[in-house]
Design a protein around this motif. Structure first.
Motif: not given
Length: 189
Positions: A102-107
């Motif tokens: 999963g991706v949240d922003g740049d993480i």
């Protein structure tokens, strides 16, 4: 009166369509960025399993910061490459499988498990010949098309227990060779 209402409804509709297009462009860019991050992680994972650390250069910066290095691991990309070489010597048949991404922003957050046989020395300990199946979580920060930071959790204690090098916390003997950990979905059955 009806024509004014019609014009107002038409104006609201055009504004809504215009807003959707403006909002859609950043969403498309975020999706492309997320796809790039996922593709890069999969490539790093495949290179890790194959022991082809030279391929890391495409996806990880030289001065990458590992917030959770293994004991004695050097900093940066060079340290990661050395650590992978050590793991590949200890577990030549290691195979990592991504269970969640999963991706949240740049993480990018990844839950994975690694299955392998300890057929080589590891950190001064002789090989046990035992199979392990351990889980871990990686978080990687993405910047300018490469990973620049890493945070990770790996079930090292579970691995040592499966190798018979450490007693289990519940007093039970280590699992038999080849015993795989059940995935969360399988535990419900």
């Amino acid at each position: 009166m009806k024509s004014r209402f019609f014009l107002l409804a038409l104006a609201v509709t055009f504004m809504a369509v215009g807003c959707q297009k403006k909002e859609g462009a950043p969403d498309m860019a975020m999706n492309a960025k997320a796809d790039s991050m996922k593709t890069a992680y999969k490539a790093v994972s495949d290179a890790w399993d194959a022991g082809k650390t030279d391929q890391f250069d495409k996806y990880i910066t030289t001065n990458m910061v590992d917030h959770d290095p293994m004991p004695g691991q050097k900093p940066g990309l060079a340290g990661m490459k050395d650590m992978v070489a050590m793991m590949k010597t200890s577990f030549p048949d290691m195979k990592s499988t991504v269970d969640y991404m999963g991706v949240d922003g740049d993480i990018l957050t990844v839950r994975f498990h690694m299955a392998a046989t300890n057929s080589g020395a590891m950190m001064g300990m002789p090989p046990t010949g035992k199979k392990v199946n351990v889980q871990g979580i990686d978080q990687m920060r993405w910047e300018n098309g490469k990973f620049v930071e890493h945070w990770g959790v790996f079930d090292a204690m579970g691995m040592m227990q499966q190798m018979g090098l450490m007693p289990s916390h519940d007093g039970m003997p280590p699992p038999p060779d080849g015993a795989a950990m059940a995935k969360p979905e399988e535990k419900k059955k």
